[in-house]
Design an enzyme around this catalytic site. Structure first.
Site, mmCIF file in Angstrom:
data_model
loop_
_atom_site.group_PDB
_atom_site.id
_atom_site.type_symbol
_atom_site.label_atom_id
_atom_site.label_comp_id
_atom_site.label_asym_id
_atom_site.label_seq_id
_atom_site.Cartn_x
_atom_site.Cartn_y
_atom_site.Cartn_z
ATOM 1 N N SER A 102 0.846 -1.196 0.000
ATOM 2 C CA SER A 102 0.000 0.000 0.000
ATOM 3 C C SER A 102 0.880 1.244 0.000
ATOM 4 O O SER A 102 2.105 1.172 0.134
ATOM 5 C CB SER A 102 -0.887 0.001 1.245
ATOM 6 O OG SER A 102 -0.069 0.182 2.389
ATOM 7 N N ASP B 153 -1.371 -2.074 -4.023
ATOM 8 C CA ASP B 153 -2.695 -1.883 -3.429
ATOM 9 C C ASP B 153 -3.061 -0.391 -3.519
ATOM 10 O O ASP B 153 -2.262 0.471 -3.129
ATOM 11 C CB ASP B 153 -2.621 -2.344 -1.957
ATOM 12 C CG ASP B 153 -3.985 -2.494 -1.315
ATOM 13 O OD1 ASP B 153 -4.989 -2.589 -2.038
ATOM 14 O OD2 ASP B 153 -4.032 -2.555 -0.058
ATOM 15 N N HIS C 38 -12.685 -0.791 5.309
ATOM 16 C CA HIS C 38 -11.267 -0.810 5.684
ATOM 17 C C HIS C 38 -11.065 -0.624 7.200
ATOM 18 O O HIS C 38 -11.856 0.052 7.845
ATOM 19 C CB HIS C 38 -10.521 0.306 4.958
ATOM 20 C CG HIS C 38 -10.331 0.038 3.480
ATOM 21 N ND1 HIS C 38 -10.704 0.941 2.522
ATOM 22 C CD2 HIS C 38 -9.818 -1.023 2.826
ATOM 23 C CE1 HIS C 38 -10.411 0.441 1.315
ATOM 24 N NE2 HIS C 38 -9.876 -0.746 1.473
ATOM 25 N N SER D 59 -10.836 -7.964 6.638
ATOM 26 C CA SER D 59 -10.335 -8.564 7.881
ATOM 27 C C SER D 59 -11.517 -8.936 8.763
ATOM 28 O O SER D 59 -12.568 -8.304 8.694
ATOM 29 C CB SER D 59 -9.424 -7.577 8.622
ATOM 30 O OG SER D 59 -8.156 -7.529 7.992
ATOM 31 N N ASN E 193 -8.789 -9.270 0.473
ATOM 32 C CA ASN E 193 -7.708 -8.496 1.070
ATOM 33 C C ASN E 193 -7.768 -8.546 2.591
ATOM 34 O O ASN E 193 -8.814 -8.264 3.188
ATOM 35 C CB ASN E 193 -7.827 -7.031 0.640
ATOM 36 C CG ASN E 193 -7.504 -6.815 -0.823
ATOM 37 O OD1 ASN E 193 -7.297 -7.769 -1.571
ATOM 38 N ND2 ASN E 193 -7.452 -5.560 -1.221
ATOM 39 N N ILE E 194 -6.632 -8.880 3.182
ATOM 40 C CA ILE E 194 -6.554 -8.980 4.638
ATOM 41 C C ILE E 194 -5.310 -8.239 5.117
ATOM 42 O O ILE E 194 -4.194 -8.591 4.748
ATOM 43 C CB ILE E 194 -6.521 -10.465 5.071
ATOM 44 C CG1 ILE E 194 -7.854 -11.126 4.693
ATOM 45 C CG2 ILE E 194 -6.249 -10.590 6.564
ATOM 46 C CD1 ILE E 194 -7.835 -12.637 4.743
ATOM 47 N N ASP E 195 -5.541 -7.216 5.927
ATOM 48 C CA ASP E 195 -4.434 -6.391 6.409
ATOM 49 C C ASP E 195 -4.527 -6.235 7.931
ATOM 50 O O ASP E 195 -3.614 -6.607 8.670
ATOM 51 C CB ASP E 195 -4.491 -5.023 5.711
ATOM 52 C CG ASP E 195 -3.273 -4.157 6.005
ATOM 53 O OD1 ASP E 195 -2.366 -4.615 6.713
ATOM 54 O OD2 ASP E 195 -3.217 -3.014 5.510
HETATM 55 ZN ZN LIG Z 1 -8.477 -1.597 0.060
#
Ligand SMILES: [Zn+2]
Length: 332
Positions: free
Chosen positions: A56, A94, A190, A237, A277-279
């Protein structure tokens, strides 16, 4: 110019086609540090899963884009060293916000980029995405676009309100822009505070917040209009409550952090959703392990002492996601 092919990376084209056909999703894990990179590679190798490592804007500001690119190159070599003969690793940008940034990443070894024009008017989003696609495809780099707006905060991407993707627009958008995959907005968000308590209900037994369900009707409508087209979910997430509890039990303060229930992600994985997407979950796993370590061993000061359990805890979380939620294990 460095092609991702020289680095042993792959683009997302074949990976997504297999995932859509096979009813599973590829994990897209954000990384900023060595420990995250190691944990991602170990988890992917042990479960025989393809994996997307994504960078990112915040990651580039923190760790430097060049360093992260070399780390991805190192990830491929590390996977081989761990016994994986043919690692399927994507290095993905990203939330790219300009053509210039996407071009710079393509020129420097990224195998996939996202151009996020979702905050622009519709026609401008198409024009910007098309420009990136035309450049990227010259080098066989795949492009993710976004239509619809997610709420929440992710590094420097922030929006207070969400706008669900309009199914009526997806065919026109994907055809005219030429994008390879499409991030949509169906209620994911997010960050670790995806929903306000007012948006949620409370489980009477545990007192925990229960978030509003994802808009599966919109997802199914989009699938109907774009059969077999790769769909991406951002902001996915789950904010595991055991990690939140560990953090709070060892001096942290994360009241009412709430994510997307894993059952809903599991259901989405079986559809045309092929990248999740997993952050935040990685951040929580790392922080929980470090807080616990310091609480129990206040005399430790060697970073290896507390980063090792942090790495282990992230790896455990990545394996759990791959095997129990996305179903991308044994897909190499
Ligand atoms: Zn995103």
């Amino acid at each position: 110019m460095t092609s991702y092919k020289e680095l042993g990376l792959v683009n997302t084209r074949e990976m997504f086609a297999k995932a859509v056909a096979g009813g599973y999703a590829i994990p897209a894990f954000n990384f900023n540090t060595l420990e995250q990179m190691q944990a991602i590679v170990q988890a992917a190798v042990e479960t025989k899963s393809p994996v997307i490592m994504q960078v990112s804007k915040g990651a580039r500001n923190y760790a430097n884009g060049t360093i992260l690119r070399y780390m991805a190159q190192g990830a491929v070599e590390y996977a081989k060293e761990l016994g994986c003969e043919n690692p399927q690793i994507v290095l993905h940008l990203d939330h790219g916000d300009t053509f210039e940034l996407c071009k710079d990443c393509i020129d420097n070894g990224f195998s996939s980029v996202m151009i996020d024009g979702s905050s622009l008017p519709y026609e401008e989003n198409i024009a910007l995405t098309k420009k990136v696609v035309e450049y990227a495809h010259k080098f066989d780099v795949t492009v993710e676009a976004e239509l619809g707006v997610l709420a929440g905060v992710e590094d420097e991407v922030a929006s207070e309100v969400s706008h669900y993707t309009k199914p009526d627009e997806v065919v026109d958008f994907s055809t005219r822009s030429g994008c390879d995959s499409l991030a949509i907005s169906i209620g994911t968000s997010h960050g670790a505070y995806k929903f306000t308590p007012e948006q949620c209900t409370r489980d009477p037994k545990t007192g925990r917040l229960v978030p509003p369900p994802l808009a599966f009707d919109i997802l199914h409508e989009i699938e109907k209009r774009l059969p077999g087209f790769p769909i991406v979910l951002h902001g996915s997430s789950s904010v595991p409550q055991d990690e939140v509890d560990t953090i709070n039990a060892h001096g942290g303060k994360l009241p009412d952090a709430v994510g997307i229930p894993e059952e809903q992600l599991r259901e989405a994985s079986k559809s045309a959703v092929c990248k999740i997407n997993i952050d935040s979950d990685s951040r929580l796993a790392m922080t929980a392990a470090i807080r616990k370590h310091f609480d129990e061993k206040p005399g430790d000061f060697d970073p290896r002492q507390y980063l090792k359990p942090a790495r282990e805890n992230m790896k455990k979380m990545y394996i759990h996601k791959i095997v129990e939620v996305l179903g991308s294990n044994n897909k190499l």
